[in-house]
Design a protein around this motif. Structure first.
Motif, PDB file in Angstrom:
ATOM      1  N   LEU A 151       0.870  -1.181   0.000  1.00 29.24           N
ATOM      2  CA  LEU A 151       0.000   0.000   0.000  1.00 29.24           C
ATOM      3  C   LEU A 151       0.895   1.215   0.000  1.00 29.24           C
ATOM      4  N   ASP A 152       0.348   2.352   0.429  1.00 25.53           N
ATOM      5  CA  ASP A 152       1.187   3.534   0.654  1.00 25.53           C
ATOM      6  C   ASP A 152       1.557   3.514   2.129  1.00 25.53           C
ATOM      7  N   PRO A 153       2.762   3.014   2.467  1.00 23.75           N
ATOM      8  CA  PRO A 153       3.066   2.897   3.888  1.00 23.75           C
ATOM      9  C   PRO A 153       3.694   4.182   4.435  1.00 23.75           C
ATOM     10  N   GLN A 154       3.548   4.345   5.723  1.00 22.39           N
ATOM     11  CA  GLN A 154       4.159   5.456   6.441  1.00 22.39           C
ATOM     12  C   GLN A 154       4.892   4.824   7.598  1.00 22.39           C
ATOM     13  N   LYS A 155       6.122   5.234   7.837  1.00 23.78           N
ATOM     14  CA  LYS A 155       6.934   4.556   8.850  1.00 23.78           C
ATOM     15  C   LYS A 155       7.170   5.521  10.002  1.00 23.78           C
ATOM     16  N   ILE A 156       6.851   5.085  11.226  1.00 24.33           N
ATOM     17  CA  ILE A 156       7.012   5.977  12.384  1.00 24.33           C
ATOM     18  C   ILE A 156       7.843   5.269  13.435  1.00 24.33           C
ATOM     19  N   THR A 157       8.895   5.944  13.893  1.00 21.09           N
ATOM     20  CA  THR A 157       9.767   5.364  14.922  1.00 21.09           C
ATOM     21  C   THR A 157      10.082   6.432  15.942  1.00 21.09           C
ATOM     22  N   TYR A 158      10.143   6.038  17.203  1.00 20.24           N
ATOM     23  CA  TYR A 158      10.545   6.966  18.265  1.00 20.24           C
ATOM     24  C   TYR A 158      12.050   7.153  18.219  1.00 20.24           C
ATOM     25  N   VAL A 159      12.542   8.394  18.272  1.00 23.40           N
ATOM     26  CA  VAL A 159      13.997   8.636  18.254  1.00 23.40           C
ATOM     27  C   VAL A 159      14.368   9.492  19.451  1.00 23.40           C
ATOM     28  N   GLU A 160      15.647   9.391  19.883  1.00 24.40           N
ATOM     29  CA  GLU A 160      16.115  10.192  21.010  1.00 24.40           C
ATOM     30  C   GLU A 160      17.272  11.067  20.546  1.00 24.40           C
ATOM     31  N   PRO A 161      17.432  12.243  21.141  1.00 24.70           N
ATOM     32  CA  PRO A 161      18.601  13.067  20.781  1.00 24.70           C
ATOM     33  C   PRO A 161      19.882  12.296  21.111  1.00 24.70           C
ATOM     34  N   HIS A 162      20.915  12.484  20.290  1.00 24.89           N
ATOM     35  CA  HIS A 162      22.178  11.771  20.506  1.00 24.89           C
ATOM     36  C   HIS A 162      23.325  12.786  20.525  1.00 24.89           C
ATOM     37  N   PHE A 163      24.236  12.618  21.472  1.00 24.65           N
ATOM     38  CA  PHE A 163      25.391  13.533  21.552  1.00 24.65           C
ATOM     39  C   PHE A 163      26.675  12.705  21.583  1.00 24.65           C
ATOM     40  N   ASP A 164      27.698  13.212  20.896  1.00 21.04           N
ATOM     41  CA  ASP A 164      29.013  12.577  21.018  1.00 21.04           C
ATOM     42  C   ASP A 164      29.581  12.931  22.389  1.00 21.04           C
ATOM     43  N   THR A 165      30.616  12.142  22.772  1.00 20.55           N
ATOM     44  CA  THR A 165      31.168  12.331  24.122  1.00 20.55           C
ATOM     45  C   THR A 165      31.694  13.747  24.306  1.00 20.55           C
ATOM     46  N   TYR A 166      32.326  14.277  23.261  1.00 17.35           N
ATOM     47  CA  TYR A 166      32.906  15.617  23.430  1.00 17.35           C
ATOM     48  C   TYR A 166      31.799  16.663  23.614  1.00 17.35           C
ATOM     49  N   GLU A 167      30.632  16.385  22.989  1.00 20.00           N
ATOM     50  CA  GLU A 167      29.525  17.357  23.114  1.00 20.00           C
ATOM     51  C   GLU A 167      28.989  17.390  24.533  1.00 20.00           C
ATOM     52  N   LEU A 168      29.009  16.233  25.186  1.00 20.81           N
ATOM     53  CA  LEU A 168      28.401  16.156  26.520  1.00 20.81           C
ATOM     54  C   LEU A 168      29.123  17.042  27.521  1.00 20.81           C
ATOM     55  N   LYS A 169      30.389  17.367  27.215  1.00 21.42           N
ATOM     56  CA  LYS A 169      31.100  18.263  28.149  1.00 21.42           C
ATOM     57  C   LYS A 169      30.411  19.629  28.192  1.00 21.42           C
ATOM     58  N   ASP A 170      29.988  20.107  26.992  1.00 22.17           N
ATOM     59  CA  ASP A 170      29.334  21.420  26.954  1.00 22.17           C
ATOM     60  C   ASP A 170      27.856  21.345  27.332  1.00 22.17           C
ATOM     61  N   ARG A 171      27.249  20.228  27.007  1.00 26.38           N
ATOM     62  CA  ARG A 171      25.800  20.111  27.277  1.00 26.38           C
ATOM     63  C   ARG A 171      25.609  19.544  28.684  1.00 26.38           C
ATOM     64  N   VAL A 172      25.737  20.452  29.647  1.00 24.78           N
ATOM     65  CA  VAL A 172      25.735  20.011  31.044  1.00 24.78           C
ATOM     66  C   VAL A 172      24.303  19.879  31.556  1.00 24.78           C
ATOM     67  N   THR A 173      23.494  20.910  31.284  1.00 24.24           N
ATOM     68  CA  THR A 173      22.149  20.928  31.906  1.00 24.24           C
ATOM     69  C   THR A 173      21.162  20.163  31.053  1.00 24.24           C
ATOM     70  N   TYR A 174      20.046  19.952  31.680  1.00 22.00           N
ATOM     71  CA  TYR A 174      18.940  19.263  30.998  1.00 22.00           C
ATOM     72  C   TYR A 174      18.510  20.080  29.777  1.00 22.00           C
ATOM     73  N   PHE A 175      18.505  21.426  29.921  1.00 18.46           N
ATOM     74  CA  PHE A 175      18.137  22.304  28.807  1.00 18.46           C
ATOM     75  C   PHE A 175      19.131  22.143  27.649  1.00 18.46           C
ATOM     76  N   ASP A 176      20.424  22.119  27.981  1.00 17.79           N
ATOM     77  CA  ASP A 176      21.439  21.994  26.931  1.00 17.79           C
ATOM     78  C   ASP A 176      21.223  20.734  26.114  1.00 17.79           C
ATOM     79  N   ARG A 177      20.781  19.679  26.811  1.00 18.82           N
ATOM     80  CA  ARG A 177      20.623  18.398  26.118  1.00 18.82           C
ATOM     81  C   ARG A 177      19.295  18.317  25.368  1.00 18.82           C
ATOM     82  N   ASN A 178      18.512  19.393  25.416  1.00 22.40           N
ATOM     83  CA  ASN A 178      17.242  19.388  24.688  1.00 22.40           C
ATOM     84  C   ASN A 178      17.086  20.579  23.765  1.00 22.40           C
ATOM     85  N   TYR A 179      18.186  21.278  23.506  1.00 23.49           N
ATOM     86  CA  TYR A 179      18.097  22.503  22.698  1.00 23.49           C
ATOM     87  C   TYR A 179      19.210  22.469  21.660  1.00 23.49           C
TER      88      TYR A 179
END
Length: 2007
Positions: free
Chosen positions: A1844-1872
């Motif tokens: 048929l005409d299919p539509q594909k839906i999957t739940y995804v989560e934000p992903h950060f490399d290890t070096y990024e996590l140093k800067d993304r300290v707060t919960y806001f940083d990890r969601n913006y």
């Protein structure tokens, strides 16, 4: 904004206002507590003082009416026929008058007969029906006047498939703008070819070049056509709660009836028919133990049975053949029974024996019992022949009426149908707390039940020992019990059929209780229905209106037990004897059934063999007109021998007794226990009572009372009250002069009669209330006569004025108290009101024509102008013996001739003596034989005098009912003028000065009472206040009007003095406002204001403050005309000449004062008063002509200045969500950039202008909260503001245009600015809501809630006592006072507005929409007319640009609001005229005006209504042409039109591109046909523009297609915005549109991003213009907020030249615009919970504010920052805010069009489940493509597109490399700023998703998006994809690491969080142990316990740090 760029409009206007404000504020501080309006010297007299009115009569003398032309002449003076005397024939219910014909009548009867037959005499004001008091404007009258309105066509009502207007019917492709009408495919752009479309009709003369004056003239003529005459007929009727002036003419007195029941006796049938049976019906009330009706006798015997009595009955009278009766019940109760008694002819044997055959024999056994029956018939025949005149009791039964009423069903149980039958007061009575109805009573009503036919089958035999009424009541009480003793008795079986129904309104063939024929009586031979007299259960308070004199005799019992001999079958014969001779028995006893009408004797039924019988008989007698001392009732007792014995008489007299009917002139009634004489009474016995033991007579039982009898009179002649009897007797004695006279035991001579009379007057207050009310007309007439014609005793005139006045006060008080429950809304007693209006007349001045009989209705001309009485009937004064005033000297009885002559020549006596004037009776009017002197006083003079000099006790009584005495005086004065032919006398000479002095003193004292009692007894103060106002209003029709005005002024002064010290001035002000309103309700109110005299300028030669200020008047070179100024201000001359209008408008002005207390209530009252008056003028036929109405409107001109000055406190109707930017208010200069963007008036400035300092902690702010205290404390409610504005529009509509023009010319610039603001507000206030709005809300509910808010405010502020207010309202509303429970009675809730119902019918809503549409149109047209006047005024002014700019803004606002086609036609014509006269307005000055105009015109070009399109396209074409003619191109218009179209497309919901295409084609047609510009490039440029617009439109088709798909819609908007990258204005517009759409959908983060992008765009532009340090450098400065913002840097010099005209010219491309965008972004970020971003926004904003030194805003910004940081601190863990959930959505299939093979990451609101988004998308696409076409795939495997005409839906989560996590300290940083997303897919080598632990693999997919989230849209395309596969060991390790991290996080909480730890442990330990056990079986290492946590050891392998989220 740089100073250089400040618009000229702002330059020229705002500065002046600022200066005014400062001056105003300084003036406030420097002195008086009142505002400048109060104390400005231009007014001459402060508003708080009342000016000295002009001498009205002198002014009229100096200006004869003939000066005025035509119709204005009637405004000068009252009409000559203003007063007239009407003789209204008294309504007689019966065809015969029913008065006694006996020639001999005593004085009392004669007086009664006169009173009941004379016509009503009504002093009538011919034009009073035009007054608001008698002809109120109500919702019903408004609806009547609204008939025939044309339906206005509105754009918003024409949506859907309904045809909007006939012009469109030829359009084959009429589109309603729905999606179905537009082609769906994405290639729609190519389909429409503009050239092939049909154009709308062209305006014929558009392209001609015509002089502007001619255009204006033509426009004005067109505007004047078909306008409604009465503007206020379109506005809701004035609030009825405020209508204090409302009066109703009292109903004429009518006979009292309760609820009436018709009972018809149909048939009576026994088992055997052997003898005639007679029936008696009557009503009994068990609870009151009272018989409540007279008996009704009926005869249902067959002719054969009647034949048995042939010997005894001659020809029966038709009145005795009645079989139906009408019973009246005043107090319905569930305890009322209809009792039916049966009697038969006397026969031998007791009752039981006689009943036996009826109980034993049955009809079926007739044949069997033939012989017995024959025998019985024979015996019956013998008894009938012999004893036919005697009856015996037989049987009885009763019907419980409440059962009939309830079981018959009551369709409208709670209706009160008798309420319509007669005035409500007649069926009410005084019901004090001791006497209230029980709930049972209220529940019972006999008026609205369904008719029922009853068959009564069981009768109870009468018992000889239990015949009395007491026994009957016991039986009836017993009947109601379930175990009734009566049911055990053996019944007499019979069938009685009766009909019971509510009586019809006017039954035919009806006889009154006196057997008179009640109208209508079509045929005297018809069988009659009898009206049965009611004996009400309790008192009924109603005056007698017809002659009635009936006597009822009730023999109760006789005791002959001690009598020897054969005295056993006893009967009593009753006779009414006129003398002692047996022949003098009068035929006055009413016959029963089937007999003669009246008889001379009647007998009681016989109880067989009973020496002590009881009787239930009732004898009804008609009392003769003249009852004398000899009249008596004679009772003769007979023994009847039932068995014929030879030598034995049929009847043997065995006793005699009698009752003399008169004793000391009084009728004797009541119970008697009489001794019985054995012998015949001796001669002359009748003057004595039987109680006197006459010598030689034998008495039964030794002269003891053995016969018990009761007499009851129902008489309208005999009061049966000792005090009233004595009073009437004495008055009649004095009239006849028959001395000496016996009164009771005393003999009165002329010497003692005066003392007796005074005592009798004083004793009237002791009379019983019921007879006093019944005889109230008689009593009041006699009292008036005593005042007017003092009796002459012994040749001396006795002045009884004071005594009579006091008696009158007490009588009025008693009558009032008795009828407390029946008062009308003003607290008037209807009985007394009717007396004054109809019955009161001046004694001895019978109205008659000269030398003729009184006519039916006396025409005023004949009466007032006839030759009349001789001249000797002149006012003369005589000193008299006066007990009223002891200072008076005693003088001889005769009047001195010389004095008379002097007085007659002077006509007015100024003597200082304090007696009232006397009218010497002319010789012709008295019998010449009468030697006694007489004198006649004038009632009004005597009343005024006595009132003024009365003592405190009497004064109190009079004050309680002051209205009565005022009305009495007014009627007396009117009759005096009419009957004395004084109407031609000049008003100043009509009444003597001494009388006017009394009036002045009286008004002063009553006014003082109002003021002093206001806090003690609010209700009385209100009543007194109204009575006084009505009195003065009445005086205006009778006396010198200047004198009345001076009284009004004096009263005002009294109030003003009191106001200064009053604790609660608002209450006094309320009363004064009511007072003014009543005065202004006079029918000649306009004339009283001297509308035709020219207003003289102020007398003072010194220039006033305001005139010097206004010398710099903007528009006229010479100084302003003081005359015009004083006409438009509440100046001294204005208030002096237009006295009443001045008072009213002054009240309004004072109520509008900022510091006025109780503001909202006073606002409402004052505005309502003006509104009510204007409504009255609109409805008044006298003012229908335009010239007359213009003159009337002049009385209200100051209303314009008043509203202008109150402007800041009017409700701001232009506020609201529609971003409808308010006209840049002329009052807003110093606060520019302050407050909200909407530009509402700054409260503090507004208050300063309005003239009030901002009181700290002012009381008014309690209900509003501190923030808006300044404005809201004094603001008018929406309702009051709207009403004030409609009054302003009325004045503008009806005033003379030339006058308005002169006024406008004299205004200063700021004042004119405020006038324009006022017009702007008018447009907003009356904007059409649309039909749907009427369906959605009930506007009245809203209105009432506002009203209640105002009331509540008053209660809180304590300005008016809440209790008093409630009491008053409840009393005002309920016509039955507080006692009646009105809640469930429909007919009495007439005071409620009909529109109060919430459930309106469709017709009602249609009608409301129709009226609202007409009001909106007319209001807008009035505004347009006024704008035209202003434009003509300012044509030559130097400041015209600024004013015209403001005018144009108002015009634009009018074009932008919801308007009808009719208005838009005229509005667009005006706009074209304005632009053609002043093109520089649009093309040189303000870009915004041009932008606004283009937007409005384009919107109307897309209208569904062809006339609107025609005019809009014509306007747009001319706009382009004018722009072109100025500079050979029309770049500015091009730019603005393109931008407007984009804006329109983005925001308008019901936008119709189909119709817009038609308009584009029309404009093309104009360009082609325009001969004047054929040689230029104009037509070509127009064509290019049209095609360009057409392309934009085509894009919108696609947007419409995706209206329901928010993602696709935003994508399209995004695409269009991106297409406008080279056009910053348009890109900005589209970014704002997107922000609006996001905000609507709740995507606040995205809306904020749109605003940030917009700000970056503006920053780029500003950076190009100039390099300012405080401004952001461009996009780069915004990188911290969003990395996406760099895409706005596309603007550079090569694309955009800042100097090019028309580019970046919007208001946003300024520093202030940038500030606005950043503030809006911060607001959206805050709403989205992104507080960290708020900080970044403010980092950019703060330097700009610092540069501008805007500390107020800086303070606000730092406050908001503090809030943001506080929230971040409190929500640092991140658990408290969830920013969004992300899903990958892929589209696969050709049906998805552009989306096929595309993958997106969707951002959904926080905590959205996979199921939710899949369901949403599935539902949407299924609806779009159909069922079974779309399939949603929720796994992450490759897609098979073949299915048929299919539509594909999957739940995804934000992903950060290890070096990024140093800067993304707060919960806001990890969601913006998210660009990379991860999802994991579990799989096994054999293809299954899940398997055993060793074979469980996982695929991790990384998606990268084109932009970072959050972005200006919620779905971003995936631009890169990367996959990694994890082995089983890596999968398990990653899982363990995740659990360990969670545990570590849970254990490190500070403070420790046991709950979180528990949740983590529960979710980890269990499953891990189980998994480990399973793994152990498969050869994995065994689990190893440590610290309660499972740790699995695995072989050492390299592990990748991926984690799985899909466990």
């Amino acid at each position: 904004m740089a100073a250089a760029e400040r618009r000229a409009f702002a330059h020229k206007i705002n500065r002046t206002v600022a200066a005014e404000v400062r001056k105003q504020v300084s003036r406030e501080r420097s002195g008086s507590p009142h505002s400048s309006r109060r104390c400005s010297s231009s007014l001459g007299v402060p508003l708080t003082e009342v000016v000295e009115p002009l001498d009205f009569e002198d002014v009229l003398l100096s200006r004869p009416p003939d000066v005025e032309p035509g119709p204005l002449r009637d405004l000068v003076e009252f009409p000559a026929d203003d007063l007239e005397l009407l003789l209204q024939p008294r309504e007689c219910r019966t065809t015969e008058p029913g008065i006694p014909e006996d020639g001999k009548m005593d004085a009392q009867v004669r007086a009664a007969v006169e009173m009941y037959t004379e016509d009503w005499i009504i002093a009538h004001r011919r034009y009073q029906h035009l007054s608001a008091a008698y002809n109120p404007i109500t919702t019903e009258t408004q609806r009547e006047r609204q008939k025939g309105l044309t339906r206005q066509v509105f754009e918003q009502d024409t949506s859907g498939d309904e045809r909007s207007s006939p012009e469109d019917s030829d359009d084959p492709r009429h589109s309603s703008g729905s999606l179905d009408d537009t082609p769906r495919s994405s290639g729609a752009s190519g389909i429409f070819d503009l050239r092939n479309l049909a154009a709308d009709s062209l305006l014929p003369s558009l392209l001609e070049r015509v002089a502007p004056e001619d255009v204006d003239r033509r426009n004005e003529a067109l505007r004047r056509q078909h306008r409604p005459r009465a503007l206020l007929a379109l506005y809701p009727a004035p609030d009825e709660d405020e209508a204090v002036e409302r009066c109703n003419r009292p109903e004429p007195p009518r006979e009292h009836f309760g609820q009436r029941i018709l009972v018809k006796c149909l048939s009576l049938k026994f088992e055997i028919e052997i003898e005639p049976i007679f029936g008696i019906l009557a009503l009994y009330d068990v609870r009151e133990k009272k018989k409540i009706s007279e008996n009704f006798y009926f005869d249902l015997n067959s002719d054969s049975m009647k034949g048995l009595l042939r010997a005894h009955v001659t020809h029966p009278a038709i009145s005795t053949l009645a079989r139906s009766a009408i019973f009246s019940v005043t107090y319905p109760s569930p305890d009322i029974f209809l009792v039916i008694k049966l009697e038969k002819v006397l026969q031998q044997g007791d009752i039981s024996e006689c009943c036996e055959p009826y109980m034993v024999m049955k009809e079926v056994d007739t044949a069997k019992n033939k012989e017995k029956l024959e025998k019985l018939r024979l015996a019956a025949e013998q008894f009938c022949t012999r004893l036919g005149r005697y009856r015996m009791p037989f049987a009885w039964t009763a019907v419980h009426l409440a059962n009939i009423v309830s079981s018959a069903g009551q369709p409208d149980r709670d209706s009160d149908s008798e309420g319509e039958r007669r005035p409500t007061w007649t069926d009410r009575r005084r019901r004090g707390p001791q006497d209230r109805m029980s709930s049972g009573d209220d529940a019972c009503s006999f008026s609205g039940f369904r008719p029922a036919t009853l068959t009564v089958t069981n009768f109870f035999k009468q018992e000889a020992e239990r015949l009395s009424d007491e026994d009957l009541f016991k039986f009836l009480a017993d009947m109601r019990r379930p175990t009734s003793l009566l049911r055990r008795l053996r019944p007499v079986t019979a069938q009685l059929k009766i009909d019971i129904s509510p009586a019809p309104e006017n039954p035919h063939f009806c006889l009154s209780p006196e057997l008179l024929h009640v109208k209508p009586y079509p045929d005297p031979r018809g069988r009659p229905t009898k009206e049965i007299l009611e004996f009400p259960a309790r008192e009924v308070y109603a005056p007698h209106t017809s002659y009635r004199s009936l006597l009822f005799v009730y023999p109760h019992s006789l005791n002959f037990s001690s009598r020897q001999g054969s005295v056993r079958n006893l009967t009593v014969r009753v006779q009414y004897m006129a003398g002692e001779d047996p022949s003098q028995a009068l035929p006055v006893i009413f016959g029963k059934s089937s007999c003669s009408e009246f008889t001379r004797e009647a007998f009681t039924p016989v109880v067989y063999h009973n020496k002590s019988p009881e009787f239930y008989e009732e004898f009804k007698l008609r009392l003769p007109a003249c009852v004398t001392e000899n009249h008596h009732l004679l009772f003769t007792f007979y023994h009847v021998s039932c068995q014929p014995r030879p030598g034995t008489a049929l009847e043997t007299p065995v006793g005699f007794t009698w009752i003399p009917l008169l004793q000391h002139g009084r009728l004797r009634t009541g119970p008697f226990c009489l001794p019985v004489s054995v012998d015949q009474p001796p001669p002359s016995y009748s003057v004595l009572t039987p109680d006197v033991a006459l010598p030689g007579m034998r008495w039964v039982d030794g002269h003891k009372g053995v016969f018990s009898v009761e007499l009851t009179a129902v008489s309208s002649v005999h009061p049966q009250d000792p005090h009233l009897d004595k009073f009437f007797t004495l008055v009649h004695v004095l009239e006849e002069g028959a001395f000496p006279f016996r009164l009771k035991d005393a003999v009165l001579s002329e010497g003692t009669v005066e003392q007796e009379l005074r005592a009798s007057l004083a004793a009237l207050r002791l009379a019983s209330p019921e007879p006093l009310v019944a005889f109230s007309h008689h009593v009041l007439d006699k009292l008036v006569r005593l005042v007017v014609r003092p009796p002459v005793i012994g040749g001396q005139i006795v002045n009884l004025g004071r005594g009579a006045f006091e008696a009158m006060a007490h009588v009025v008080s008693l009558v009032h108290r008795s009828l407390e429950g029946a008062q009308d809304t003003r607290g008037h007693c209807p009985v007394l009101a009717a007396y004054v209006y109809y019955a009161f007349r001046l004694p001895g001045t019978e109205p008659s024509l000269a030398g003729g009989a009184p006519p039916l209705t006396v025409q005023p001309a004949t009466l007032a102008r006839g030759p009349g009485r001789p001249a000797s009937l002149y006012l003369a004064r005589s000193k008299s013996i006066s007990s009223s005033n002891p200072d008076l000297a005693v003088a001889p009885g005769s009047v001195d001739d010389e004095v008379s002559r002097i007085l007659a020549s002077k006509a007015i006596d100024r003597s200082s003596s304090r007696t009232s004037s006397c009218l010497e009776s002319s010789s012709s009017s008295l019998p010449t034989t009468q030697p006694r002197p007489t004198m006649q006083k004038l009632l009004h003079e005597e009343l005024a005098l006595q009132w003024v000099v009365s003592g405190s006790a009497v004064r109190e009584a009079v004050l309680q009912h002051a209205w009565f005495f005022f009305q009495l005086m007014v009627k007396s004065m009117t009759l005096h003028l009419l009957l004395g032919q004084k109407l031609d006398t000049p008003r100043k000479l009509r009444f003597p000065g001494r009388f006017l002095d009394d009036i002045a003193a009286l008004v002063g004292s009553v006014g003082l009472e109002v003021i002093t009692r206001v806090h003690k007894d609010m209700e009385l103060a209100e009543r007194l206040n109204a009575s006084l106002a009505f009195f003065l209003s009445d005086l205006l029709s009778l006396v010198d009007r200047g004198f009345v005005f001076s009284l009004v002024r004096a009263h005002y002064k009294q109030v003003a003095t009191r106001l200064q010290s009053a604790p609660n001035p608002a209450v006094l002000l309320t009363l004064r406002m009511d007072f003014t309103r009543i005065l202004c309700s006079h029918e000649h109110y306009v004339t009283l204001n001297l509308p035709c005299c020219p207003l003289s300028p102020p007398a003072s030669p010194s220039p006033s403050v305001s005139s010097t200020a206004s010398q710099s008047s903007t528009f006229s070179s010479q100084a302003p005309d003081p005359k015009v100024i004083s006409m438009f201000e509440l100046s001294g001359p204005f208030r002096q000449q237009h006295f009443l209008a001045g008072l009213l408008l002054t009240e309004l002005a004072l109520a509008m004062e900022p510091e006025a207390e109780g503001a909202s209530l006073l606002h409402k009252k004052a505005i309502c008063a003006v509104h009510s008056l204007l409504c009255g003028h609109d409805a008044d036929p006298r003012y229908a002509e335009a010239t007359v109405k213009a003159r009337v409107a002049e009385l209200y001109l100051p209303l314009l200045s008043l509203a202008r000055d109150t402007l800041p406190r009017l409700h701001d109707f232009a506020e609201g969500p529609g971003q409808r930017s308010r006209l840049a208010s002329l009052l807003d200069s110093d606060t520019e950039g302050e407050g909200d963007v909407g530009g509402t008036i700054n409260p503090s400035v507004a208050m300063a202008i309005a003239g009030g300092p901002l009181a700290p902690g002012s009381r008014a702010s309690i209900s509003q909260g501190p923030v808006t205290a300044a404005r809201s404390g004094y603001a008018l409610s929406a309702e009051s503001s709207r009403t004030l504005l409609v009054c302003v529009l009325w004045v503008l509509k009806n005033a003379e245009p030339a006058l308005l023009q002169r006024w406008a010319a004299d205004l200063t610039l700021p004042q004119l600015g405020r006038v324009l603001d006022l017009l702007y507000l008018c447009l907003a206030a009356f904007e059409y809501k649309g039909k749907k709005a009427f369906e959605r809300i009930n506007s009245l509910t809203f209105k009432k809630s506002l009203d209640m808010k105002a009331r509540l405010e008053e209660a809180i502020l304590g300005t008016i006592g809440a209790r008093q207010e409630m009491v008053r309202r409840s009393r005002e509303r309920s016509p039955f006072g507080n006692q009646e429970n009105v809640r469930w009675r429909k007919s009495v809730t007439h005071w409620r507005q009909t529109s109060d119902r919430v459930d309106k019918t469709k017709d009602e809503m249609e009608h409301e929409a129709l009226v609202d549409g007409n009001l909106a149109t007319e209001a807008s047209l009035v505004v347009l007319d006024t704008l035209e006047i202003i434009v003509q005024t300012v044509m030559l002014s130097e400041a015209r640009e600024s004013i015209l700019g403001a005018v144009l803004k108002v015009v634009l606002y009018s074009l932008g609001s919801a308007q009808s086609a009719l208005f838009l036609q005229h509005g667009l014509a005006t706009q074209r005229a304005l632009v053609s006269k002043f093109p520089e307005l649009l093309f040189e000055e303000d870009t915004e005006l041009c932008a606004d105009l283009c937007l409005r015109l384009l919107r109307h070009c897309g209208s569904r209504i062809s006339t609107i399109r025609t005019h809009a396209s014509a306007s747009l074409y001319l706009l382009m042409r004018q722009n072109f003619e100025i500079g050979n191109n029309f770049a500015r218009v091009k730019m603005q039109v393109t931008m407007s179209l984009s804006s329109l497309v983005g925001t308008a919901q019901n936008f119709s591109e189909e119709h817009l295409r038609r308009s584009l084609k029309t404009i093309l047609t104009y360009a082609e046909e325009d001969v004047g510009l054929r040689d230029s490039t104009f037509a070509e440029q127009v064509q290019d523009l049209m095609f360009n617009l057409h392309m934009i439109l085509t894009d919108t088709v696609k947007m419409k297609e995706h209206q329901e798909d928010p993602e696709m819609l935003i994508d399209l908007m995004y695409r269009i915005a991106r297409g406008y990258q080279g056009s910053p204005d348009l890109r900005l517009t589209w970014l704002q549109n997107m922000a609006g759409k996001h905000a609507e959908l709740g995507n606040h983060a995205e809306a904020a991003q749109c605003m940030v992008h917009a700000a970056a765009l503006v920053a780029e532009y500003l950076a190009l213009l100039e390099d300012s340090r405080h401004l952001p450098v461009g996009c780069v400065s915004f990188q911290n907020i969003s990395s996406n913002v760099l895409e706005e840097s596309a603007i550079s010099d090569d694309i955009l030249s800042p100097d090019e005209e028309g580019f970046c010219s919007g208001k946003h491309f300024t520093e202030m615009g940038l500030v606005g965008l950043l503030e809006q972004a911060a607001v959206y970020f805050t709403m989205g919970g992104l507080y960290e971003a708020v900080n970044e926004v403010y980092k950019t904003l703060i330097p700009i504010l610092e540069a501008h030194r805007d500390y107020k805003k800086l303070a606000a910004v730092h406050g908001k920052l503090q809030e943001a940081f506080t929230k971040i601190m409190h929500q640092s863990s991140g658990w408290e805010r969830v920013f969004g959930t992300y899903f990958r959505v892929g589209f696969y299939g050709t049906r998805f069009g552009d989306l096929d093979e595309q993958e997106f990451v969707y951002k959904e609101p926080s905590i959205t489940k996979l199921a939710e988004i899949s369901h949403r998308l599935e539902e949407f696409y299924t609806e779009r493509f159909g069922e079974d076409v779309v399939e949603i795939i929720k796994d992450s495997n490759p897609v098979d597109k073949t299915k048929l005409d299919p539509q594909k839906i999957t739940y995804v989560e934000p992903h950060f490399d290890t070096y990024e996590l140093k800067d993304r300290v707060t919960y806001f940083d990890r969601n913006y700023g998210l660009r990379t997303f991860l999802f994991c897919t579990p799989f096994t080598p054999d293809g299954r998703a899940h398997g055993e632990l060793p074979e469980q693999h996982k695929r991790k997919t990384l998606l990268s998006t084109a932009h970072a989230f959050p972005y200006i849209k919620t779905r971003i395309r995936v631009c890169h994809r990367e996959e990694t596969v994890l082995t089983p060991v890596e999968v398990a390790i990653e899982d363990m690491q995740k659990k360990t991290r969670e545990l570590a996080f849970a254990t490190e909480q500070d403070p420790p969080d046991a709950k979180m730890l528990q949740m983590v442990l529960q979710g980890s330990v269990g499953p891990t142990v189980n998994q480990a056990r399973l793994a152990g079986e498969a050869g994995c290492p065994k689990p190893h316990w440590g610290q309660g946590v499972v740790v699995c050891r695995w072989p050492h392998e390299p592990l990748s740090p991926h984690r799985d989220l899909w466990r």
